[in-house]
Design a protein around this motif. Structure first.
Motif, PDB file in Angstrom:
ATOM      1  N   TYR A 168      27.835  15.333 -25.462  1.00  0.00           N
ATOM      2  CA  TYR A 168      28.598  16.579 -25.483  1.00  0.00           C
ATOM      3  C   TYR A 168      30.063  16.246 -25.719  1.00  0.00           C
ATOM      4  O   TYR A 168      30.638  15.396 -25.031  1.00  0.00           O
ATOM      5  N   SER A 169      30.682  16.923 -26.684  1.00  0.00           N
ATOM      6  CA  SER A 169      32.081  16.631 -27.006  1.00  0.00           C
ATOM      7  C   SER A 169      32.934  17.896 -27.087  1.00  0.00           C
ATOM      8  O   SER A 169      34.001  17.888 -27.683  1.00  0.00           O
ATOM      9  N   GLY A 170      32.464  18.980 -26.471  1.00  0.00           N
ATOM     10  CA  GLY A 170      33.246  20.211 -26.457  1.00  0.00           C
ATOM     11  C   GLY A 170      34.026  20.341 -25.165  1.00  0.00           C
ATOM     12  O   GLY A 170      34.348  19.354 -24.496  1.00  0.00           O
ATOM     13  N   VAL A 171      34.331  21.570 -24.771  1.00  0.00           N
ATOM     14  CA  VAL A 171      34.910  21.866 -23.465  1.00  0.00           C
ATOM     15  C   VAL A 171      34.480  23.279 -23.091  1.00  0.00           C
ATOM     16  O   VAL A 171      34.593  24.214 -23.888  1.00  0.00           O
ATOM     17  N   SER A 172      33.938  23.428 -21.893  1.00  0.00           N
ATOM     18  CA  SER A 172      33.461  24.715 -21.415  1.00  0.00           C
ATOM     19  C   SER A 172      34.127  25.006 -20.076  1.00  0.00           C
ATOM     20  O   SER A 172      33.870  24.314 -19.092  1.00  0.00           O
ATOM     21  N   SER A 173      35.000  26.012 -20.043  1.00  0.00           N
ATOM     22  CA  SER A 173      35.756  26.304 -18.824  1.00  0.00           C
ATOM     23  C   SER A 173      36.028  27.791 -18.699  1.00  0.00           C
ATOM     24  O   SER A 173      36.339  28.460 -19.687  1.00  0.00           O
ATOM     25  N   THR A 174      35.919  28.285 -17.462  1.00  0.00           N
ATOM     26  CA  THR A 174      36.259  29.677 -17.176  1.00  0.00           C
ATOM     27  C   THR A 174      37.627  29.799 -16.505  1.00  0.00           C
ATOM     28  O   THR A 174      38.027  30.886 -16.101  1.00  0.00           O
ATOM     29  N   ILE A 175      38.346  28.678 -16.362  1.00  0.00           N
ATOM     30  CA  ILE A 175      39.702  28.718 -15.820  1.00  0.00           C
ATOM     31  C   ILE A 175      40.601  29.425 -16.836  1.00  0.00           C
ATOM     32  O   ILE A 175      40.467  29.183 -18.042  1.00  0.00           O
ATOM     33  N   PRO A 176      41.496  30.305 -16.398  1.00  0.00           N
ATOM     34  CA  PRO A 176      42.385  30.984 -17.356  1.00  0.00           C
ATOM     35  C   PRO A 176      43.104  29.982 -18.254  1.00  0.00           C
ATOM     36  O   PRO A 176      43.711  29.028 -17.770  1.00  0.00           O
ATOM     37  N   ARG A 177      43.018  30.208 -19.554  1.00  0.00           N
ATOM     38  CA  ARG A 177      43.636  29.282 -20.508  1.00  0.00           C
ATOM     39  C   ARG A 177      45.141  29.543 -20.576  1.00  0.00           C
ATOM     40  O   ARG A 177      45.576  30.691 -20.726  1.00  0.00           O
ATOM     41  N   PRO A 178      45.965  28.495 -20.496  1.00  0.00           N
ATOM     42  CA  PRO A 178      47.406  28.694 -20.651  1.00  0.00           C
ATOM     43  C   PRO A 178      47.728  29.174 -22.063  1.00  0.00           C
ATOM     44  O   PRO A 178      46.928  29.023 -22.984  1.00  0.00           O
ATOM     45  N   ALA A 179      48.908  29.730 -22.223  1.00  0.00           N
ATOM     46  CA  ALA A 179      49.356  30.190 -23.537  1.00  0.00           C
ATOM     47  C   ALA A 179      50.642  29.466 -23.912  1.00  0.00           C
ATOM     48  O   ALA A 179      51.349  28.935 -23.056  1.00  0.00           O
ATOM     49  N   GLY A 180      50.928  29.448 -25.212  1.00  0.00           N
ATOM     50  CA  GLY A 180      52.193  28.891 -25.659  1.00  0.00           C
ATOM     51  C   GLY A 180      52.127  27.402 -25.913  1.00  0.00           C
ATOM     52  O   GLY A 180      51.071  26.824 -26.201  1.00  0.00           O
ATOM     53  N   THR A 181      53.246  26.740 -25.759  1.00  0.00           N
ATOM     54  CA  THR A 181      53.403  25.330 -26.099  1.00  0.00           C
ATOM     55  C   THR A 181      52.920  24.433 -24.966  1.00  0.00           C
ATOM     56  O   THR A 181      53.181  24.700 -23.794  1.00  0.00           O
TER      57      THR A 181
END
Length: 325
Positions: free
Chosen positions: A263-276
């Motif tokens: 497996y080489s993806g990423v599966s997460s339900t943590i809120p994704r940060p935005a921006g830089t």
């Protein structure tokens, strides 16, 4: 004046020190683990004095704990010739019944806990993927997962993920995790032998699916968590596999399905940060890459997976924005 060790304390100290040394733990780290577990001030002072006498005037970090982001010891320092190697993953050709050798004082402290009882964790007739909540005499609870009862083997990945967390200074959001040997550390109520992962359970946190404050999650924690999960190819960060405190701090639990071979993806339900993406975060991972590679190799994670982790650190450093992750 006149205070001394009781016969019970002396016997316990001797047995615990012998067990840690037989497991191959360096003497300094063994003393540090015992120091952290001592309850009476007199015992703590005595252990500290013995450690100082034995180790001599060596420079130690404050409290004997490695500074986050600094090496906790090279493979050659931690496992000299003639001592057992660290627990290794079966897919790396390592032993199937490791001795539970820890890599740091935090992991060593798990080995000297005294289990009292075990109950299956909620969900399934034997817990989720064969997991058990274990109470100890110190009041610390552990989530223990015997390899022999897992549908998906994840004991070594679980401990390896904590190895990585130590190297990038993420122990504030990743609970201490070690590999234990149930043959040497039997747990009442748990009918299993051989290796198991043992992760400390944090109080005052609830799993994300039961949290009522997901809108107030600490986004600095979320950013570090997303970097961690991307680089280690987390395959299973659902809302039961991370926790939230009342103040919004994140706790990354159940890291066993990181670093899976296929497996080489990423599966997460943590809120994704935005921006830089902060350059400081990239630099932390880039600087730690050689140490991470050494510790995962010592843990027995397959060379192909270790190489992939190193490559993903480089890829993460090349990203400009979070939407690329």
């Amino acid at each position: 004046f006149g205070e001394r060790l009781s016969q019970v304390e002396l016997a316990l100290f001797t047995r615990q020190l012998a067990s840690l040394l037989e497991a191959g733990l360096p003497l300094e780290q063994a003393f540090t683990a015992l120091l952290e577990q001592a309850e009476r001030p007199y015992v703590r002072d005595l252990v500290a004095s013995i450690r100082a006498e034995v180790m001599g005037p060596q420079q130690m970090p404050l409290g004997g704990v490695p500074v986050p982001g600094e090496p906790s010891g090279s493979v050659d320092q931690d496992w000299p010739a003639g001592t057992p190697r660290p627990p290794q993953a079966p897919d790396a050709g390592g032993p199937t019944a490791p001795r539970g050798l820890p890599d740091s004082p935090e992991q060593a402290a798990i080995l000297v806990l005294q289990p009292v009882s075990a109950t299956p964790s909620p969900g399934g007739d034997k817990g989720v993927n064969g997991s058990y909540i274990v109470t100890t005499s110190k009041g610390v609870s552990l989530m223990v997962k015997p390899l022999s009862q897992q549908r998906v083997p994840e004991v070594y990945n679980e401990a390896g993920a904590y190895d990585v967390a130590e190297e990038v200074g993420m122990t504030d959001i990743s609970p201490p995790t070690a590999v234990i040997d149930l043959d040497e550390m039997p747990i009442p109520g748990l009918n299993a032998t051989g290796p198991a992962s043992a992760q400390k359970m944090w109080v005052n946190y609830v799993v994300a699916r039961k949290a009522t404050n997901l809108g107030q999650v600490n986004m600095d924690d979320a950013a570090r968590a997303w970097a961690f999960d991307y680089i280690l190819a987390q395959a299973d960060r659902h809302e039961g596999n991370w926790m939230v405190s009342e103040s919004g701090r994140i706790g990354l639990i159940d890291n066993g399905r990181t670093m899976l071979p296929n497996y080489s993806g990423v599966s997460s339900t943590i809120p994704r940060p935005a921006g830089t993406i902060p350059e400081s975060l990239k630099a932390t991972w880039t600087k730690a890459a050689p140490r991470i590679e050494r510790r995962l190799a010592a843990r027995g994670i397959s060379s192909a997976v270790v190489q992939r982790v190193t490559q993903r650190i480089g890829t993460f450093a090349s990203f400009a924005n979070w939407d690329e992750v």
